[in-house]
Write an enzyme that holds these catalytic residues in place. Structure first.
Site, PDB file in Angstrom:
ATOM      1  N   GLU A  62      -0.330   8.317-141.480  1.00 49.68           N
ATOM      2  CA  GLU A  62       0.437   7.860-140.315  1.00 49.68           C
ATOM      3  C   GLU A  62       1.922   7.861-140.641  1.00 49.68           C
ATOM      4  O   GLU A  62       2.345   7.256-141.628  1.00 49.68           O
ATOM      5  CB  GLU A  62       0.011   6.460-139.874  1.00 49.68           C
ATOM      6  N   ASP A 117       0.278   4.586-144.469  1.00 46.46           N
ATOM      7  CA  ASP A 117       1.491   4.549-143.648  1.00 46.46           C
ATOM      8  C   ASP A 117       2.669   5.037-144.481  1.00 46.46           C
ATOM      9  O   ASP A 117       2.932   4.501-145.555  1.00 46.46           O
ATOM     10  CB  ASP A 117       1.765   3.119-143.175  1.00 46.46           C
ATOM     11  N   LYS A 177       5.025   6.184-139.922  1.00 46.30           N
ATOM     12  CA  LYS A 177       5.352   4.876-139.371  1.00 46.30           C
ATOM     13  C   LYS A 177       6.807   4.849-138.918  1.00 46.30           C
ATOM     14  O   LYS A 177       7.712   5.037-139.720  1.00 46.30           O
ATOM     15  CB  LYS A 177       5.104   3.793-140.429  1.00 46.30           C
ATOM     16  N   HIS A 186       3.257  -0.385-144.629  1.00 46.58           N
ATOM     17  CA  HIS A 186       3.059  -0.447-143.187  1.00 46.58           C
ATOM     18  C   HIS A 186       4.277  -0.972-142.436  1.00 46.58           C
ATOM     19  O   HIS A 186       4.808  -0.312-141.538  1.00 46.58           O
ATOM     20  CB  HIS A 186       1.854  -1.315-142.840  1.00 46.58           C
ATOM     21  N   HIS A 193      -8.678   1.437-143.340  1.00 46.04           N
ATOM     22  CA  HIS A 193      -7.368   1.140-142.776  1.00 46.04           C
ATOM     23  C   HIS A 193      -6.430   0.542-143.827  1.00 46.04           C
ATOM     24  O   HIS A 193      -6.668  -0.562-144.326  1.00 46.04           O
ATOM     25  CB  HIS A 193      -7.559   0.151-141.623  1.00 46.04           C
ATOM     26  N   ARG A 194      -5.418   1.327-144.204  1.00 41.25           N
ATOM     27  CA  ARG A 194      -4.514   0.948-145.307  1.00 41.25           C
ATOM     28  C   ARG A 194      -5.315   0.737-146.599  1.00 41.25           C
ATOM     29  O   ARG A 194      -4.965  -0.104-147.425  1.00 41.25           O
ATOM     30  CB  ARG A 194      -3.698  -0.297-144.952  1.00 41.25           C
ATOM     31  N   GLU A 215      -6.562   5.549-144.756  1.00 42.58           N
ATOM     32  CA  GLU A 215      -5.431   5.662-143.827  1.00 42.58           C
ATOM     33  C   GLU A 215      -4.217   5.074-144.508  1.00 42.58           C
ATOM     34  O   GLU A 215      -4.288   3.978-145.081  1.00 42.58           O
ATOM     35  CB  GLU A 215      -5.739   4.917-142.519  1.00 42.58           C
ATOM     36  N   ASP A 274     -10.642  -2.296-141.614  1.00 42.85           N
ATOM     37  CA  ASP A 274     -10.281  -2.973-142.867  1.00 42.85           C
ATOM     38  C   ASP A 274     -11.503  -3.147-143.770  1.00 42.85           C
ATOM     39  O   ASP A 274     -11.360  -3.369-144.972  1.00 42.85           O
ATOM     40  CB  ASP A 274      -9.700  -4.360-142.575  1.00 42.85           C
TER      41      ASP A 274
END
Length: 271
Positions: free
Chosen positions: A137, A65, A139, A78, A36-37, A63, A262
């Site tokens: 993603e 954003d 955003k 993000h 995640h990020r 992942e 994370d």
């Protein structure tokens, strides 16, 4: 069966023998670990440091954003403002690329990350394609008219709009944006994000399945019944955001297809 699956079948034999497919071939029963990020529990989110750490930790995906600068450059960050993760202030959409690039996006996480920059979308594609899957993603795409076309253009320039064994996926909370992405990139899997139980009804899931390949809810609304319903509609389910071993264990017990975390090691150690 969904449109992109039908279209993709014609490429199946070619892909089976392609180097890209072979590089990522894996047991289909394995839960995908989605950093995640990046591995943002260990390095500043949405930076090269975090993405490199995710690769090192053998995550299946990073992942990211994607937003857009005032002068039209696609950037990876993000929040819709730079305030939390840099020393700057202001909305991403109101800052030029040079202004965004001048900011330190790493020191808030630790002095060892001083100097980390806000990456560009094309940098991420060029650095990581073929090495790790990329979950993109969009955003707040409603803030950036035409961002769907811009993302599609970058992917097409790198031939990443073609079937890639689901190693490029695009998702958003904005369902209309994802309908648009599905039309622009019919071979690329689409995901819808939600934290609302109103999106988990049989009718809602059926509507999503017309254009989406993934239904990606927050783990607080995940149940075994929901997972079964999503699968019955021909979609996969990846849930977010895992920040504890307990949450990872819960999602593993639910038989989800992917875990967005994370801390990639919370999932990897179980596979």
């Amino acid at each position: 069966m969904k449109k992109k699956l039908l279209i993709g079948m014609s490429f199946a034999l070619t892909l089976i023998f392609s180097p890209f497919h072979q590089a990522f071939a894996s047991d289909s029963s394995q839960v995908d670990t989605i950093a995640h990020r990046g591995a943002s529990g260990y390095a500043p989110e949405n930076t090269i440091a975090a993405f490199d750490k995710a690769v090192q930790m053998k995550a299946d995906y990073i992942e990211i954003d994607v937003q857009r600068s005032k002068d039209g450059k696609l950037v990876v960050i993000h929040d819709t403002t730079v305030d939390r993760t840099t020393e700057g202030t202001g909305y991403v959409k109101d800052l030029t690329f040079d202004q965004l690039r001048s900011l330190d996006a790493g020191s808030w996480k630790g002095e060892q990350f001083v100097g980390e920059k806000i990456p560009t979308f094309d940098e991420i594609l060029d650095r990581y394609r073929g090495k790790i899957g990329i979950l993109i993603e969009l955003k707040s795409p409603e803030l950036y008219p035409g961002i769907e076309e811009s993302v599609a253009k970058e992917l097409k320039e790198r031939y990443l709009h073609l079937p890639q064994d689901e190693k490029i996926i695009i998702q958003s909370f904005n369902f209309e944006s994802m309908k648009k992405m599905d039309a622009l990139l019919p071979y690329v899997p689409i995901g819808v994000l939600t934290s609302s139980s109103t999106d988990t009804t049989e009718q809602a899931l059926k509507e999503f399945s017309a254009y989406a390949d993934y239904f990606n809810p927050s783990y607080g609304i995940v149940t075994k019944d929901l997972v079964n319903q999503v699968h019955s509609q021909g979609m996969k389910i990846s849930s977010w955001t895992v920040r504890s071993q307990e949450a990872a264990d819960f999602l593993l017990s639910m038989d989800v297809d992917g875990i967005i975390t994370d801390y990639p090691d919370y999932v990897n150690q179980r596979n």
